[in-house]
Design a protein around this motif. Structure first.
Motif, PDB file in Angstrom:
ATOM      1  N   UNK A 181       0.872  -1.177   0.000  1.00 50.06           N
ATOM      2  CA  UNK A 181       0.000   0.000   0.000  1.00 50.06           C
ATOM      3  C   UNK A 181       0.907   1.224   0.000  1.00 50.06           C
ATOM      4  N   UNK A 182       1.094   1.793  -1.178  1.00 50.16           N
ATOM      5  CA  UNK A 182       2.109   2.843  -1.323  1.00 50.16           C
ATOM      6  C   UNK A 182       1.552   4.109  -1.971  1.00 50.16           C
ATOM      7  N   UNK A 183       0.248   4.169  -2.227  1.00 52.03           N
ATOM      8  CA  UNK A 183      -0.378   5.357  -2.795  1.00 52.03           C
ATOM      9  C   UNK A 183      -1.520   5.820  -1.901  1.00 52.03           C
ATOM     10  N   UNK A 184      -1.869   7.095  -2.014  1.00 52.93           N
ATOM     11  CA  UNK A 184      -2.961   7.666  -1.218  1.00 52.93           C
ATOM     12  C   UNK A 184      -4.303   7.595  -1.936  1.00 52.93           C
ATOM     13  N   UNK A 185      -4.267   7.430  -3.269  1.00 52.60           N
ATOM     14  CA  UNK A 185      -5.491   7.315  -4.049  1.00 52.60           C
ATOM     15  C   UNK A 185      -5.386   6.125  -4.991  1.00 52.60           C
ATOM     16  N   UNK A 186      -6.450   5.903  -5.771  1.00 52.66           N
ATOM     17  CA  UNK A 186      -6.542   4.709  -6.610  1.00 52.66           C
ATOM     18  C   UNK A 186      -5.360   4.573  -7.566  1.00 52.66           C
ATOM     19  N   UNK A 187      -4.761   3.388  -7.572  1.00 52.50           N
ATOM     20  CA  UNK A 187      -3.690   3.069  -8.515  1.00 52.50           C
ATOM     21  C   UNK A 187      -4.329   2.678  -9.839  1.00 52.50           C
ATOM     22  N   UNK A 188      -3.916   3.328 -10.910  1.00 51.79           N
ATOM     23  CA  UNK A 188      -4.546   3.120 -12.213  1.00 51.79           C
ATOM     24  C   UNK A 188      -3.758   2.202 -13.140  1.00 51.79           C
ATOM     25  N   UNK A 189      -2.450   2.111 -12.943  1.00 51.90           N
ATOM     26  CA  UNK A 189      -1.667   1.295 -13.882  1.00 51.90           C
ATOM     27  C   UNK A 189      -0.402   0.767 -13.228  1.00 51.90           C
ATOM     28  N   UNK A 190       0.090  -0.330 -13.795  1.00 48.36           N
ATOM     29  CA  UNK A 190       1.348  -0.932 -13.367  1.00 48.36           C
ATOM     30  C   UNK A 190       2.144  -1.317 -14.604  1.00 48.36           C
ATOM     31  N   UNK A 191       3.444  -1.214 -14.500  1.00 44.87           N
ATOM     32  CA  UNK A 191       4.307  -1.462 -15.649  1.00 44.87           C
ATOM     33  C   UNK A 191       5.618  -2.046 -15.163  1.00 44.87           C
ATOM     34  N   UNK A 192       6.065  -3.114 -15.808  1.00 41.87           N
ATOM     35  CA  UNK A 192       7.362  -3.705 -15.497  1.00 41.87           C
ATOM     36  C   UNK A 192       8.369  -3.203 -16.515  1.00 41.87           C
ATOM     37  N   UNK A 193       9.379  -2.489 -16.042  1.00 46.30           N
ATOM     38  CA  UNK A 193      10.397  -1.934 -16.941  1.00 46.30           C
ATOM     39  C   UNK A 193      11.154  -3.062 -17.630  1.00 46.30           C
ATOM     40  N   UNK A 194      11.228  -3.038 -18.972  1.00 53.00           N
ATOM     41  CA  UNK A 194      11.863  -4.140 -19.692  1.00 53.00           C
ATOM     42  C   UNK A 194      13.366  -4.229 -19.469  1.00 53.00           C
ATOM     43  N   UNK A 195      13.986  -3.118 -19.081  1.00 56.02           N
ATOM     44  CA  UNK A 195      15.441  -3.119 -18.892  1.00 56.02           C
ATOM     45  C   UNK A 195      15.799  -2.819 -17.436  1.00 56.02           C
ATOM     46  N   UNK A 196      14.894  -3.164 -16.517  1.00 57.83           N
ATOM     47  CA  UNK A 196      15.108  -2.770 -15.135  1.00 57.83           C
ATOM     48  C   UNK A 196      15.561  -3.858 -14.201  1.00 57.83           C
ATOM     49  N   UNK A 205       1.381   3.980 -11.097  1.00 56.00           N
ATOM     50  CA  UNK A 205       0.926   5.377 -11.117  1.00 56.00           C
ATOM     51  C   UNK A 205      -0.507   5.429 -10.607  1.00 56.00           C
ATOM     52  N   UNK A 206      -0.842   6.538  -9.922  1.00 56.51           N
ATOM     53  CA  UNK A 206      -2.123   6.617  -9.238  1.00 56.51           C
ATOM     54  C   UNK A 206      -2.733   8.005  -9.378  1.00 56.51           C
ATOM     55  N   UNK A 207      -3.990   8.109  -8.941  1.00 54.89           N
ATOM     56  CA  UNK A 207      -4.704   9.375  -9.003  1.00 54.89           C
ATOM     57  C   UNK A 207      -4.204  10.395  -7.974  1.00 54.89           C
ATOM     58  N   UNK A 208      -3.273   9.995  -7.119  1.00 52.01           N
ATOM     59  CA  UNK A 208      -2.659  10.955  -6.204  1.00 52.01           C
ATOM     60  C   UNK A 208      -1.572  11.769  -6.895  1.00 52.01           C
ATOM     61  N   UNK A 209      -1.358  11.492  -8.197  1.00 49.47           N
ATOM     62  CA  UNK A 209      -0.385  12.250  -8.968  1.00 49.47           C
ATOM     63  C   UNK A 209       1.029  11.731  -8.865  1.00 49.47           C
ATOM     64  N   UNK A 210       1.210  10.593  -8.187  1.00 49.60           N
ATOM     65  CA  UNK A 210       2.540  10.055  -7.982  1.00 49.60           C
ATOM     66  C   UNK A 210       2.784   8.813  -8.827  1.00 49.60           C
ATOM     67  N   UNK A 211       3.997   8.667  -9.275  1.00 54.97           N
ATOM     68  CA  UNK A 211       4.452   7.424  -9.892  1.00 54.97           C
ATOM     69  C   UNK A 211       5.549   6.860  -9.034  1.00 54.97           C
ATOM     70  N   UNK A 212       5.414   5.614  -8.629  1.00 55.78           N
ATOM     71  CA  UNK A 212       6.372   4.990  -7.706  1.00 55.78           C
ATOM     72  C   UNK A 212       7.063   3.812  -8.358  1.00 55.78           C
ATOM     73  N   UNK A 213       8.282   3.557  -7.921  1.00 56.68           N
ATOM     74  CA  UNK A 213       9.093   2.456  -8.426  1.00 56.68           C
ATOM     75  C   UNK A 213       9.391   1.521  -7.267  1.00 56.68           C
ATOM     76  N   UNK A 214       9.143   0.215  -7.482  1.00 58.55           N
ATOM     77  CA  UNK A 214       9.388  -0.782  -6.441  1.00 58.55           C
ATOM     78  C   UNK A 214      10.354  -1.843  -6.944  1.00 58.55           C
TER      79      UNK A 214
END
Length: 214
Positions: A181-196, A205-214
């Motif tokens: 649980x790392x966002x304050x609002x609804x998470x809209x998408x998830x993406x696995x970096x191909x070179x990460x 990325x979420x409706x709280x305006x933040x994009x997080x990397x885990x």
């Protein structure tokens, strides 16, 4: 590089959703508000295929990671359809969700396996090899599912929705490995970096305006 539009596609009679490029960059698939799935040629911008069997909006379309001719669509009519682009026909229809289906993802190594996420709070796995119409596995995310994505290798699946990111061990029978649980609002998408990786890098990325990397 420039931020100017390279090509504009304007052949839509309603709202367009989920435009996605094929991996070779030669075609683009798009869903629509009225239930159509359209396939465009990227060079000429002409319509190559138009599928119209969905009865409500198509919010997610995805190409198979292994096969250029296989396309998946997920719809607000609560169905998931698999299309043979070459033949221009629907080869499988998957029922089982009880609400809008807003996401889909093809397995990284098996062209017959797809995951879908729905507002019925579940993620379902569909295996076309056995010919069964029922889901091979159902996972309870606990909230409306906005997106699903596979981790490299295909043994782990990620679902996002509400404020949660869930990591599932599919090979282990669908066991929940982690709930983040790392966002304050609804998470809209998830993406696995191909070179990460390794280990794989997951971006959300979420409706709280933040994009997080885990």
């Amino acid at each position: 590089q420039t931020r100017r539009s390279q090509r504009v596609f304007a052949r839509f009679k309603d709202v367009a959703y989920s435009g996605v490029l094929r991996s070779d960059g030669k075609a683009m698939a798009v869903g629509g508000q009225q239930g159509a799935v359209q396939l465009f040629d990227m060079s000429s911008r002409s319509i190559l295929r138009k599928f119209t069997l969905h009865t409500r909006a198509v919010r997610a379309v995805r190409f198979s990671p292994q096969n250029y001719s296989t396309l998946c669509s997920a719809s607000d009519d609560a169905t998931v359809r698999i299309w043979d682009v070459t033949a221009g026909s629907c080869v499988r229809r998957h029922d089982g969700h009880a609400d809008y289906v807003r996401s889909a993802a093809g397995h990284p190594t098996s062209s017959d396996t797809w995951a879908s996420g729905s507002y019925d709070h579940t993620v379902k796995l569909w295996d076309g090899r056995d010919g069964a119409k029922d889901a091979a596995m159902t996972l309870d995310h606990g909230a409306p599912v906005e997106d699903v994505t596979w981790l490299p290798g295909g043994s782990l699946l990620v679902s996002v929705g509400a404020q949660d990111v869930c990591v599932w061990d599919v090979l282990g029978g669908g066991r929940l490995l982690q709930r983040l649980r790392c966002h304050q609002k609804t998470i809209m998408s998830a993406f696995v970096a191909p070179d990460g990786g390794p280990p794989p890098v997951l971006e959300s990325s979420a409706l709280d305006g933040n994009g997080l990397v885990a």
